[in-house]
Structures are given as C-alpha cells and as structure tokens.
Design a protein around this motif. Structure first.
Motif, PDB file in Angstrom:
ATOM      1  N   HIS B  95      34.539  51.655  41.197  1.00  0.00           N
ATOM      2  CA  HIS B  95      33.190  51.109  41.301  1.00  0.00           C
ATOM      3  C   HIS B  95      33.179  49.751  41.987  1.00  0.00           C
ATOM      4  CE1 HIS B  95      32.187  53.860  37.755  1.00  0.00           C
ATOM      5  NE2 HIS B  95      31.411  54.247  38.739  1.00  0.00           N
ATOM      6  N   TRP B 130      40.184  43.527  27.259  1.00  0.00           N
ATOM      7  CA  TRP B 130      41.362  42.797  27.736  1.00  0.00           C
ATOM      8  C   TRP B 130      41.927  43.464  28.977  1.00  0.00           C
ATOM      9  CZ3 TRP B 130      46.757  43.869  27.817  1.00  0.00           C
ATOM     10  CH2 TRP B 130      47.595  42.765  27.933  1.00  0.00           C
ATOM     11  N   ALA B 133      39.599  43.142  31.957  1.00  0.00           N
ATOM     12  CA  ALA B 133      39.645  41.788  32.516  1.00  0.00           C
ATOM     13  C   ALA B 133      40.826  41.642  33.469  1.00  0.00           C
ATOM     14  CB  ALA B 133      39.736  40.750  31.394  1.00  0.00           C
ATOM     15  N   ILE B 134      41.956  42.226  33.092  1.00  0.00           N
ATOM     16  CA  ILE B 134      43.129  42.176  33.974  1.00  0.00           C
ATOM     17  C   ILE B 134      42.859  42.983  35.238  1.00  0.00           C
ATOM     18  CG2 ILE B 134      45.542  42.855  34.186  1.00  0.00           C
ATOM     19  CD1 ILE B 134      45.918  42.125  31.276  1.00  0.00           C
ATOM     20  N   ASN B 137      40.832  40.968  37.546  1.00  0.00           N
ATOM     21  CA  ASN B 137      41.637  39.953  38.239  1.00  0.00           C
ATOM     22  C   ASN B 137      42.419  40.575  39.394  1.00  0.00           C
ATOM     23  OD1 ASN B 137      40.764  37.991  36.487  1.00  0.00           O
ATOM     24  ND2 ASN B 137      42.555  38.110  35.157  1.00  0.00           N
ATOM     25  N   ILE B 140      40.014  41.035  42.227  1.00  0.00           N
ATOM     26  CA  ILE B 140      39.647  39.754  42.832  1.00  0.00           C
ATOM     27  C   ILE B 140      40.773  39.237  43.714  1.00  0.00           C
ATOM     28  CG2 ILE B 140      39.210  37.318  42.312  1.00  0.00           C
ATOM     29  CD1 ILE B 140      37.629  38.245  39.876  1.00  0.00           C
ATOM     30  N   ASP B 141      42.012  39.343  43.214  1.00  0.00           N
ATOM     31  CA  ASP B 141      43.149  38.880  44.016  1.00  0.00           C
ATOM     32  C   ASP B 141      43.256  39.690  45.308  1.00  0.00           C
ATOM     33  OD1 ASP B 141      45.356  38.202  41.174  1.00  0.00           O
ATOM     34  OD2 ASP B 141      43.725  37.053  42.080  1.00  0.00           O
ATOM     35  N   PHE B 195      26.890  44.781  36.539  1.00  0.00           N
ATOM     36  CA  PHE B 195      26.138  46.029  36.595  1.00  0.00           C
ATOM     37  C   PHE B 195      27.036  47.224  36.300  1.00  0.00           C
ATOM     38  CE2 PHE B 195      22.681  48.680  37.870  1.00  0.00           C
ATOM     39  CZ  PHE B 195      23.256  49.777  38.490  1.00  0.00           C
ATOM     40  N   ARG B 199      26.249  49.510  33.148  1.00  0.00           N
ATOM     41  CA  ARG B 199      25.572  50.772  33.457  1.00  0.00           C
ATOM     42  C   ARG B 199      26.521  51.948  33.633  1.00  0.00           C
ATOM     43  NH1 ARG B 199      20.177  49.765  34.931  1.00  0.00           N
ATOM     44  NH2 ARG B 199      19.689  47.686  34.145  1.00  0.00           N
ATOM     45  N   PHE B 200      27.618  51.727  34.335  1.00  0.00           N
ATOM     46  CA  PHE B 200      28.507  52.847  34.620  1.00  0.00           C
ATOM     47  C   PHE B 200      29.657  52.964  33.626  1.00  0.00           C
ATOM     48  CE2 PHE B 200      25.850  53.612  37.861  1.00  0.00           C
ATOM     49  CZ  PHE B 200      26.084  53.096  39.117  1.00  0.00           C
ATOM     50  N   SER B 210      32.975  39.655  27.334  1.00  0.00           N
ATOM     51  CA  SER B 210      34.378  39.380  27.055  1.00  0.00           C
ATOM     52  C   SER B 210      35.244  39.663  28.290  1.00  0.00           C
ATOM     53  CB  SER B 210      34.812  40.251  25.878  1.00  0.00           C
ATOM     54  OG  SER B 210      36.172  40.072  25.608  1.00  0.00           O
ATOM     55  N   VAL B 211      34.922  40.711  29.019  1.00  0.00           N
ATOM     56  CA  VAL B 211      35.681  41.054  30.229  1.00  0.00           C
ATOM     57  C   VAL B 211      35.507  39.981  31.297  1.00  0.00           C
ATOM     58  CG1 VAL B 211      35.867  42.692  32.143  1.00  0.00           C
ATOM     59  CG2 VAL B 211      35.585  43.536  29.814  1.00  0.00           C
ATOM     60  N   LEU B 212      34.265  39.539  31.461  1.00  0.00           N
ATOM     61  CA  LEU B 212      33.959  38.615  32.553  1.00  0.00           C
ATOM     62  C   LEU B 212      34.172  37.156  32.183  1.00  0.00           C
ATOM     63  CD1 LEU B 212      30.694  40.343  33.834  1.00  0.00           C
ATOM     64  CD2 LEU B 212      33.023  40.622  34.660  1.00  0.00           C
ATOM     65  N   GLY B 213      34.294  36.872  30.875  1.00  0.00           N
ATOM     66  CA  GLY B 213      34.490  35.485  30.463  1.00  0.00           C
ATOM     67  C   GLY B 213      33.236  34.648  30.606  1.00  0.00           C
ATOM     68  N   VAL B 214      32.082  35.281  30.436  1.00  0.00           N
ATOM     69  CA  VAL B 214      30.808  34.555  30.509  1.00  0.00           C
ATOM     70  C   VAL B 214      29.989  34.905  29.269  1.00  0.00           C
ATOM     71  CG1 VAL B 214      30.785  34.494  33.021  1.00  0.00           C
ATOM     72  CG2 VAL B 214      29.695  36.400  31.847  1.00  0.00           C
TER      73      VAL B 214
END
Lengths: 219, 240
Positions: B95, B130, B133-134, B137, B140-141, B195, B199-200, B210-214
């Motif tokens: 996604h 957890w 979240a990894i 990352n 993103i990298d 999103f 949603r998905f 918790s995943v996004l840290g916000v």
C-alpha cells in the motif's frame, strides 16, 4: 476482498486498489542467513553494564579533575539538590524513554533547573573569573561525551518510533550526568554560572543526540 | 499462568490468613485485625500485579506471544512470527510503495530489522504496531535513498499493479481503482500511511498512532485529509 459492482459514491468506503494483490504468495524468509542478535535479557545486561561503565567513567574523570576543595563543608542538602536532582532526572528520563518522551524531557530539564534555583538560594561567597565558565562548559562536554557514545551503542536499533525524541532524551541523560559530576568538582555556586556553564551543555548534548544519534538508535 | 477469577479475588481479600494468629491475647488480636486485612490486600494486590490476568482473548495474542518468545531468545518462534506477520507487513508495504516486487523486498528487510531489534521489544507490548513501525522505517529509508527514482518506478510498475481486466469488472470501476491507486501514491507520506493503516490495514486509531509515533488526533486528521483528496479525485472523475 470483494469488488464493488460500481464506482463508489462519495459517502461509501474507498475501495482498495491493491485488493487483487493482497492474497499473492509471500516469499519465505530464512532466519539462518541473519547475523546473530542478542535476546532481551542480554540487551538488558548490556544496558546495565553500560550504566555501570558510565558511572565508572564519571568517577574516574572526577578523580582526575579532583573534587572541590570545600566539599567537606558543603551541606548535604545542597549536594543532594545540585548532584542528586540531575541524577534522578536522568534516571527518570531513561526509564520514561519508552513512553512519553516529551514529558520526561520537560521533567528532566525542569527538575534540573529547579534544583539549581534552590541551590542558588544559598549565598556562597566564592566567585570566579568569567573565563572559568568556558572551562566548566568544556569539562561538561567531556564528561558527557563518553556516556553518550556508550548510550548510543547499547541503544542501537532500539527505537522503532520517535527515535529523534528518544535520542534527545539519551543526550539529556548524559548531559545531566555530566552536570551532576561537575557539581562535585566546580566550587562556583553562582546561579548564573551553574545555569549557563553547567546547564547549557545539557541542552547542547540533547540537541546533538537528537541530530547525530537518531539514525543509529532507529530500528 | 496463575489465574485468579474475579469472584475469588474479593473472597481472598477479606479472608484472614490461616496459621498467622499468634498465641497472644485478645487485645493484640483486635489490634492486628485491620493490619491483617491490609496485609492480605497488599499481598493479593502485588500477586495480581505480578501475574496479569487476561480475561478475554486479544485478537493478536498469538502474535504477541510468539514475538515475545522470539525476543526472549526462542529462535523457533520465528516461524510463527513469520507466518502471522509476513502477509500483513507485505500488504502494508504494498500500500505504501505501490509495487508488489518492492513490497516483497522491503518485507524481507523488515524481518531482518525485526530480528536485529528483537532484544529491544518490550515484554507484553503489542507486536503488530511494533513490527509495522519497523516496516514503515524500512519504506522511508528506501524512499529517501531512491527519491529521484520513486516517481519513475511507480509509473513503470503501474501495469503490474493495475487490476487485471476481466469481463466481470466494470470498466468504470477499473478506472476508479486506478485513480484511487494513483491518488493514493501521490499523497504525502504522512497522509498515505495514516489512511492505509486505518482504512486498509484496519488498525484502531490507538494502534495506528503507536505505529506512526504521533497522537491519535493527528492520525485521524491525516487519514481524513487523505480520504478527502481521494474522494475529490473520484468526484472530479465522475463529473467528466
């Protein structure tokens, strides 16, 4: 996932455009190819050993620098405020690093400055030249550098989220440890000196850790 | 695991311990009674605190247990972790990236990082946020590293991801799905991931936060904005 029969109206759920791919086979992963990684109890032992090593480093550096000449005459309550408060705040920040990072940072810095304000209420007659402030800042940075490196090593790949904030906390912890140690060496209790020359490096190590350490601590 | 049903807890809390009475007089017995109750309550509270009781099955309990075991050093638990996590991680990365081949590669990297960070996984923590979240990352990298190639990759791989044409599918629906896909991949990452998670991936707001840290409010706002952009694109397409 079933496909809707027509284009969804604006109030209907948005369809998943990747739905046809979601059930595709997932490639296997062979963990034998991974290099060994420590289990939780080993990581905990390493962190405890790191804390002990940091304490030894600080005491060793303090032994090299020498304690303040008037240490025997300093009231216990003052020592508790000026050295104990940063230590307590550092422990709090370390323990709270997994959760509310921002709150712990505020508590750390607030406790430190509150402690110094309390210490500043005692009127000590000794004053030093301004150039000694730079010496204290430099010593504080020196005292914080080894702990910061050790912390980054033991907390490597430890934070999946908020790595920047949590690394900043580690930096604040190291800065606070350095400030505590320095209070046992520096006899200058002038409030402004303590806040700027001793407290300033705490902010510096916090910012430095947030920038430099975050890529290492990120999972 | 010791389970203390709730109806027995209250009984235990008010039962004085047997064999604890000394041979002293009634006066000392009267003086000790409130203290015995306090000690019994304290003892029971510490016992309950040490041995958490799960009164209902958590949907990801098997995964939590498996990852907990893996973090504790039980290497055999990796197979269970992989079985329960691989598809979810791959689909989440699909996604985000829009490419299944890339998602497969990033999923492998994610498991490597999970293995590397397993010692830092806190006991009793939920495993899915957890791990996601990894995975985030990892994406993103990858995106940072291939920033200039990202757009070209998405466009060139559109053929692989586009829904296969079939007689049953409405052509309009296919266009809509393609539009949603393109719009989703063009969204800012912050909105896209919020999103996708809500949603998905069907995560709760707390899990997504918790995943996004916000904060949860930030997650909801980002997902809402993403949904608005996609719906606006769909409306515009309908009006043409």
């Amino acid at each position: 996932m079933s496909h809707p029969a027509s284009v969804p109206a604006t109030s209907e759920p948005i369809p998943n455009p990747f739905s046809s791919e979601l059930d595709a086979p997932v490639p296997a992963v062979d963990p034998a190819r991974f290099p060994p990684s420590p289990a939780r109890h080993r990581v905990l032992h390493r962190r405890l050993a790191a804390i002990a090593l940091i304490a030894l480093c600080e005491l060793g550096l303090l032994a090299l620098l020498g304690t303040r000449a008037d240490l025997a005459g300093v009231p216990g309550s003052y020592l508790l405020l000026s050295a104990g408060v940063p230590l307590f705040a550092a422990a709090l920040a370390l323990a709270a690093g997994e959760r509310r990072a921002t709150l712990a940072l505020v508590l750390l810095l607030g406790a430190y400055f509150a402690g110094q304000l309390g210490a500043g209420a005692i009127d000590w007659p000794q004053r030093f030249a301004a150039w000694r402030w730079l010496r204290c800042s430099g010593l504080s940075a020196l005292l914080a550098s080894a702990p910061l490196v050790i912390m980054v090593v033991v907390f490597r790949h430890a934070f999946p989220t908020q790595s920047r904030r949590r690394s900043a906390l580690l930096g604040a912890v190291c800065g606070a440890l350095a400030a505590s140690t320095l209070r046992l060496h520096c006899p200058n209790d002038l409030l402004l000196h303590v806040l700027i020359a001793h407290g300033g490096p705490v902010l510096l190590t916090t910012a430095l850790a947030a920038i430099v350490a975050a890529p290492f601590t990120r999972a | 695991m010791l389970r203390v049903p709730s109806d027995e807890r209250s009984a235990h809390a008010f039962q004085p311990r047997r064999g604890c009475r000394s041979a002293s007089s009634a006066q000392s017995t009267k003086a000790r009674s409130p203290r015995f109750f306090a000690l019994c309550s304290l003892e029971l509270a510490s016992l309950v605190a040490l041995l958490p009781v799960r009164e209902s099955e958590h949907p990801h309990e098997e995964l939590d247990r498996a990852l907990d075991g893996y973090a504790a050093g039980v290497d055999a638990a990796f197979a269970v972790v992989h079985r329960l996590l691989a598809r979810r991680l791959r689909n989440f990365l699909l996604h985000l990236s829009g490419s299944r081949a890339l998602a497969d590669d990033l999923m492998q990297e994610t498991f490597f990082r999970i293995h590397r960070a397993r010692g830092s996984f806190k006991a009793g923590s939920p495993a899915l946020p957890w791990a996601l979240a990894i995975a985030r990352n990892v994406y993103i990298d990858h995106a940072r590293k291939h920033r200039h190639e990202a757009k070209a990759t998405q466009e060139s791989l559109a053929e692989h991801i586009s829904p296969a044409p079939s007689p049953e599918r409405d052509v309009e629906l296919q266009r809509a799905l393609e539009l949603v896909r393109r719009t989703l991949l063009e969204l800012p990452l912050a909105q896209r991931e919020a999103f996708v998670l809500l949603r998905f991936e069907q995560l709760s707001t707390a899990e997504a936060a918790s995943v996004l840290g916000v904060s949860e409010a930030a997650v909801k706002l980002r997902a809402f904005r993403a949904a608005e952009v996609i719906r606006a694109a769909l409306r515009e397409s309908e009006q043409r």
